[in-house]
Design a protein around this motif. Structure first.
Motif, short mmCIF file in Angstrom:
data_model
loop_
_atom_site.label_atom_id
_atom_site.label_comp_id
_atom_site.label_asym_id
_atom_site.label_seq_id
_atom_site.Cartn_x
_atom_site.Cartn_y
_atom_site.Cartn_z
N ASP A 36 0.99 -1.40 -0.03
CA ASP A 36 -0.07 -0.06 -0.02
C ASP A 36 0.87 1.46 0.01
O ASP A 36 0.12 2.42 0.09
CB ASP A 36 -0.95 0.10 1.25
N ALA A 37 2.25 1.17 0.08
CA ALA A 37 3.20 2.17 -0.12
C ALA A 37 2.78 3.20 -1.43
O ALA A 37 2.73 4.32 -1.09
CB ALA A 37 4.63 1.70 -0.02
N ALA B 206 -0.04 9.46 0.75
CA ALA B 206 -0.48 10.78 0.21
C ALA B 206 0.56 11.47 -0.28
O ALA B 206 0.46 12.29 -1.32
CB ALA B 206 -1.17 11.46 1.54
N ARG B 207 1.83 11.53 -0.04
CA ARG B 207 2.95 12.38 -0.35
C ARG B 207 3.19 12.20 -1.65
O ARG B 207 3.48 13.07 -2.45
CB ARG B 207 4.38 12.18 0.64
N ILE B 208 3.02 10.92 -2.24
CA ILE B 208 3.49 10.85 -3.55
C ILE B 208 2.39 11.59 -4.39
O ILE B 208 2.73 12.50 -5.42
CB ILE B 208 3.25 9.30 -3.87
N HIS B 209 0.91 11.61 -4.22
CA HIS B 209 0.10 12.13 -4.96
C HIS B 209 -0.23 13.65 -4.84
O HIS B 209 -0.58 14.40 -5.71
CB HIS B 209 -1.45 11.41 -4.67
N LEU C 151 2.32 15.32 -4.60
CA LEU C 151 3.24 15.98 -5.63
C LEU C 151 2.95 16.13 -6.93
O LEU C 151 3.32 16.92 -7.74
CB LEU C 151 4.74 15.26 -5.37
N ARG C 152 1.78 15.39 -7.35
CA ARG C 152 1.42 15.54 -8.71
C ARG C 152 0.31 16.52 -8.70
O ARG C 152 0.25 17.26 -9.68
CB ARG C 152 1.12 14.04 -9.12
N GLY C 153 -0.78 16.30 -7.67
CA GLY C 153 -1.74 17.47 -7.59
C GLY C 153 -2.79 17.18 -8.26
O GLY C 153 -3.83 18.22 -8.28
N GLN C 154 -2.98 16.06 -8.91
CA GLN C 154 -4.26 15.97 -9.52
C GLN C 154 -5.43 15.29 -8.48
O GLN C 154 -5.15 14.47 -7.88
CB GLN C 154 -4.36 14.48 -10.59
N PRO C 155 -6.49 16.01 -8.48
CA PRO C 155 -7.39 16.00 -7.40
C PRO C 155 -8.06 14.56 -7.42
O PRO C 155 -8.02 13.96 -6.24
CB PRO C 155 -8.54 16.98 -7.68
N GLY C 156 -8.38 14.04 -8.53
CA GLY C 156 -8.89 12.41 -8.60
C GLY C 156 -7.90 11.68 -7.98
O GLY C 156 -8.35 10.60 -7.17
N GLN C 157 -6.78 11.65 -8.32
CA GLN C 157 -5.52 10.73 -7.94
C GLN C 157 -5.52 10.72 -6.51
O GLN C 157 -5.36 9.92 -5.78
CB GLN C 157 -4.39 11.23 -8.66
N ILE C 158 -5.26 12.07 -5.82
CA ILE C 158 -5.38 12.23 -4.51
C ILE C 158 -6.30 11.64 -3.68
O ILE C 158 -6.43 10.95 -2.70
CB ILE C 158 -5.22 14.05 -4.28
N ASP C 159 -7.76 12.00 -4.32
CA ASP C 159 -8.87 11.34 -3.64
C ASP C 159 -8.82 9.64 -3.86
O ASP C 159 -9.51 9.01 -2.74
CB ASP C 159 -10.12 11.72 -4.00
N CYS D 38 -0.49 1.59 -9.74
CA CYS D 38 -1.09 2.60 -10.43
C CYS D 38 -2.44 2.86 -10.32
O CYS D 38 -2.98 3.74 -11.14
CB CYS D 38 -0.42 2.84 -11.70
N GLN D 39 -3.12 2.07 -9.27
CA GLN D 39 -4.46 2.54 -9.15
C GLN D 39 -4.81 3.77 -8.85
O GLN D 39 -5.89 4.33 -9.76
CB GLN D 39 -5.15 1.55 -7.96
N PRO D 40 -4.13 4.77 -7.97
CA PRO D 40 -4.48 5.93 -7.86
C PRO D 40 -4.35 6.86 -9.07
O PRO D 40 -5.24 7.83 -9.34
CB PRO D 40 -3.49 6.47 -6.92
N GLN D 41 -3.48 6.55 -9.95
CA GLN D 41 -3.01 7.13 -11.11
C GLN D 41 -4.57 7.22 -12.28
O GLN D 41 -4.87 7.94 -12.79
CB GLN D 41 -1.65 6.96 -11.68
#
Length: 510
Positions: free
Chosen positions: A235-236, A240-243, A245-253, A286-289
């Protein structure tokens, strides 16, 4: 409980309710006043002898043909009957109910020149459970959804050849109205055109597709998290720190939702400090992306469709303050077509990445689990062909995801020379959603089987709840058995929203 139409714009939550529940509607008093003003404007046009398109002229290429005042009622009735030429299977009742509600919302803007009693009849039909049979095919998504909406209007005028579902039976429209205590409307000047013109069919289909995609998206986060635990994945990548840094809101959520779903998993904790894997495959890592990008698109689609659901999209439009009647093109469903195409891409991608996770789980070289997730490979084939089914459905969706909006075909003798194709672009979302529900069903079964191989360790509390939901309808599959009914049962769990409710609200559409 009821939903008031015409006081304020309908919200996404209200549209979802209208699409999924038999909620009664009430027309706001202020909207009734606006209807009176628009209808009075049309009546004055007839009295003054002005020639206005749609009021006392022919339609389309016949717009320059003036119609005598004595024939105006016949003109509107003829328009409805001639345009009621849809073909194919009937649209689902939830779609038709939403079409009716959207047509009320459009007409209550007061710029269509329709009388209050005409709109009230539509509301009464909706509230009393009358659902006209609307064939699914026959609209190109411009000049309005003419054929589908003509079948709705045919029910309102009591056309005997137009069927209506009422009290668990199909009845001719005149009989259904009589049984419901309603009187068919005799269309006044412009009313037939106002009822037929508009994007309500394509918009309703797209909204139903959006709500199904929303359920599939949330369910896919649950199955994806469960597959990650079944793989003994990390789950690393959801940190949250990774996402940030990219700033895409859907990815963060999306990353936040995945963290919540996997929190406090004993399976995850069992290999947190001594895991030999460096990185998981993309379909896990890459599920969040991927899912985050889908979420961003779905949120944009939701905004477009909410605007369209509240729009006046017939032609011409009547402006009571000035008396002007302006011809335009709000019936052109290009915004809906783009929204439907974007949703098609989203639905296809939800299924595509899910199928890849299943393929990893059944491969012992990648997963470390028994081949095809069966306890005695060779004698048993396990999930071998279930994954093939998922692959077939994912590939079918790739074909269905081809954009509809890039196509056009001239109609009405070239007068209507560019059309949106929004209606079938939105209608195909249902088939795609069916496919993805089954793809996710296969993943859910495979992920659950993978977790069973890690017992007595358990997964996280929400993922164990998901597994419990599955086990109420489908057993584990350690050895071969008839598989199709397991997929069907798991798909019903997904379609019923039982997994989606376990997903955190970080990923709400709005």
């Amino acid at each position: 409980m009821s939903i008031t139409i015409g006081a304020e714009r309908l919200t996404l939550d209200q549209l979802r309710t209208l699409a999924t529940e038999h909620t009664p509607v009430v027309i706001a008093p202020a909207a009734l006043d606006l209807l009176d003003q628009g209808a009075a404007t049309v009546a004055r046009i007839v009295e003054d002898g002005r020639t206005v398109y749609g009021v006392n002229t022919g339609f389309g290429l016949l717009a320059n043909t003036r119609i005598d005042d004595a024939d105006l009622e016949t003109l509107q009735k003829n328009l409805v009957l001639s345009h009621a030429c849809g073909v194919g299977a009937a649209l689902a009742d939830q779609t038709v109910r939403l079409i009716m509600a959207l047509k009320i919302a459009s007409l209550t803007r007061g710029v269509s020149g329709v009388r209050r009693q005409t709109v009230q009849l539509l509301a009464d039909m909706l509230n009393r459970g009358l659902v006209p049979l609307i064939p699914a095919k026959g609209s190109v998504g411009a000049s309005g959804d003419l054929a589908p909406l003509a079948h709705l209007a045919a029910a309102m005028i009591g056309e005997p050849r137009q069927m209506v579902w009422f009290e668990d039976a199909w009845e001719p429209a005149n009989i259904a109205l009589e049984k419901a205590g309603l009187t068919p409307v005799v269309l006044a000047a412009k009313e037939g055109l106002a009822l037929l013109n508009g994007t309500q069919c394509s918009t309703a289909l797209a909204l139903v597709g959006l709500f199904r995609a929303e359920n599939l998206f949330r369910s896919a986060l649950v199955t994806g998290a469960m597959s990650t635990d079944a793989l003994k994945g990390s789950d690393a990548p959801f940190d949250a720190r990774i996402h940030e840094l990219r700033g895409q809101p859907g990815q963060i959520d999306t990353a936040a939702a995945l963290r919540t779903l996997m929190a406090d998993s004993p399976i995850r904790n069992s290999h947190r400090d001594d895991c030999l894997k460096v990185q998981d495959p993309y379909s896990f890592r890459c599920q969040p992306q991927v899912m985050g990008a889908i979420l961003d698109v779905m949120r944009a689609v939701a905004r477009t469709l909410v605007i369209e659901a509240n729009a006046a999209t017939d032609n011409p439009l009547v402006f009571p303050d000035s008396g002007d009647v302006l011809s335009g093109g709000n019936f052109h469903a290009e915004p809906v077509a783009f929204a439907a195409d974007q949703l098609a891409l989203c639905i296809a991608e939800i299924g595509s990445i899910s199928e890849r996770r299943t393929a990893i789980l059944i491969d012992p070289k990648m997963s470390g689990l028994p081949a095809f997730l069966t306890s005695d490979p060779g004698l048993n084939s396990g999930f071998m062909i279930a994954q093939v089914t998922a692959a077939a459905l994912a590939s079918e969706n790739k074909m269905l995801a081809h954009p509809a909006v890039v196509d056009t075909i001239p109609t009405s003798a070239g007068q209507e020379d560019h059309v949106s194709m929004a209606t079938h672009g939105a209608r195909r979302l249902g088939d795609m959603a069916d496919n993805v529900a089954n793809i996710l069903a296969v993943e859910l079964l495979a992920a659950a089987e993978g977790i069973e191989h890690h017992r007595p360790l358990t997964s996280s509390p929400p993922l164990e709840q998901a597994l419990d939901q599955l086990r109420t309808v489908a057993t584990a599959i350690p050895t071969d058995r008839y598989f199709a009914d397991h997929i069907q049962a798991a798909a019903e769990v997904i379609e019923g929203g039982r997994l989606a409710t376990l997903c955190p609200d970080d990923v709400a559409l709005g």
